[in-house]
Motif scaffolding. Sequence first.
Motif, PDB file in Angstrom:
ATOM      1  N   LYS A  15      55.142  -4.363  19.237  1.00 40.45           N
ATOM      2  CA  LYS A  15      55.212  -2.930  18.516  1.00 40.45           C
ATOM      3  C   LYS A  15      54.223  -1.809  18.765  1.00 40.45           C
ATOM      4  N   TYR A  70      54.968  -0.843  22.153  1.00 41.08           N
ATOM      5  CA  TYR A  70      56.170   0.161  22.221  1.00 41.08           C
ATOM      6  C   TYR A  70      55.594   1.398  21.761  1.00 41.08           C
ATOM      7  N   ASN A  71      54.689   1.593  20.641  1.00 43.64           N
ATOM      8  CA  ASN A  71      54.351   2.627  20.153  1.00 43.64           C
ATOM      9  C   ASN A  71      53.358   3.394  21.142  1.00 43.64           C
ATOM     10  N   ASN A 103      62.616  -5.333  19.977  1.00 46.38           N
ATOM     11  CA  ASN A 103      61.391  -4.535  19.998  1.00 46.38           C
ATOM     12  C   ASN A 103      61.694  -3.075  20.486  1.00 46.38           C
ATOM     13  N   PHE A 157      62.991  -2.228  23.736  1.00 43.58           N
ATOM     14  CA  PHE A 157      63.027  -2.020  24.940  1.00 43.58           C
ATOM     15  C   PHE A 157      64.571  -1.906  25.658  1.00 43.58           C
ATOM     16  N   LYS A 159      60.909   1.931  27.608  1.00 43.10           N
ATOM     17  CA  LYS A 159      61.243   2.385  26.317  1.00 43.10           C
ATOM     18  C   LYS A 159      62.247   3.248  26.319  1.00 43.10           C
TER      19      LYS A 159
END
Lengths: 259, 290
Positions: free
Chosen positions: B136, B139-140, B211, B213, B288
């Motif tokens: 996470k 990803y962020n 998550n 992707f 992403k």
Amino acid sequence: MASPPHLLLQPEKPHDITIMLCELITNNTHNNNIALYKCYNANKVFYRKTAFSQWGNKVIENEKKGYDWFYKDSETLTEIRLKKKYFYELDIPEFRGRRFSSESIISGNEETIERVIDFYKDQWSTNDVFAIHGDLALCNFVIDKNNIKLVDWEHFHYSGKEYFGYDIINMLFILIYHESKRTFSLNKRNRDFLKKCYIQLAEGVANSNKILEKPFQNAKDYLLTFKDKFLVNTNIYDKFVLSGSPLSVLEHFDSIVTK
Amino acid sequence: MSAPQNRYSNLSSAVGLGLIGFNENDVVVDYGCMFYDSFVYASRLCNKIAGIVPSSERLRILHERLMEEDVKNYDLVNANYNEHCLKEEYDCVIVNSFIEQILIELRCDKSIFYEKKISPEKKDNSQGKTKVQFLKTVYNGLKPGGKLYLSYANKMRVNIFLGFAKLEIEYYFASFSLKNALSIISLLNAIYLFSYYLLSQKGLEKLLKANGFVDIEKYAVFPDHKYPLKIIPMSKLDECSFEPVQYISREGSLSRISAGVKRRVDRLIFKNFKLFGLSPSFIITARKAS
């Protein structure tokens, strides 16, 4: 050295790249500091050589010179692209045709070998500036009915016309090496074929030639004398089988082809 | 990109990053900075690179290496992954030795692994729910369309599983109580989930999808991810030639013969069954979603 998180790097530009699918074929072979990838971009397949040091950059730039020399009058040259990033990249199209193993032998490849010698005589004699491929081997050819393509120009360098024949002698020696399973003992058929190849290569060559009188010994001498031109980043004996072969072996093969 | 050229460094061990295709304007982050060559390689091709290094010793060594290489376009942070949360800063995230790093994290704080534990029977429907705090964070930190590069060692998997199981069991008995004794199911659950998502062939890809992707591509890496000599995209197995590779050894003739036999067996297995006899490491690339 360590910055607090709020000082971390700031973005400059939106992202716009997709990830291309690649296969790594070889990496750092003979310490050349270069990787070879096969890349799949939509429906197009091509090869990419990427440097991983400044030495690798030098070798890739040299390889491009080799392609420029060889394909100078061909449309193929437009498809071979050198990108000078910090580490250089060279994109090479996938040529269609028959490929050969790096351990190819004489037996079964006689017709191809004769065709390659004809091709060499034609291509190398007509070029204004003489050059050496440096690692001519059957595995570096892609051959179809109408075309012969030649790849892997890392060891390319300009040379004098008196060294005509070096590349073919080097190729024949590699074939002998694999044919005899490193014992340098050949059957009569192979020996006769070698002699035929030599006659084919030597036909019409000027007396000033410095290779063909004692082809295998002279080729080794050339390799060791001008080893810096080959841009080899490892012990030259590890890279080229010809360079480490004993004089007695070279004399033996010289006598087979010249007598 | 602006770093002066160092003529002596050969960064061939970072060859896996060639799959990414950096842009000279990219801003990159390396979580863990496990492989110094990778960090230097990325710094040469990108605009800027940040290193998040939990270990101060590792940070010191990396800093010295960067000084030697005359790399200027970097920033190092001595922090854990969860201690800095940036929003859409990076074009690319590099995580080498991913599973090994997850294990190190778990030793510090188990809660950063699973945000929400789920029951095994629900795992097939749980792709939208199973979030890993570390992923996470990654990803962020990525811009939309940004790239993720993960590498991990397959041969470490059994060790990692045993390490994780040991941690869970220690944690369980350290805080033992009657109530806890009844929750042995949750212990087994945690071990099961870990093995399912991180150790199974498809689990990690599912976890990445869960998550956020996309365009996930998995590569088999030989002989290992520390210094790849051969990388094969798993989606192109039919088109790839497989010549097993090993590091060159100059040891005795017996080991050379055994390496030769192994190579032939591996080639045969791949040719007939498209399976790897050798135990490869893996690289995963993903994006992403834009």
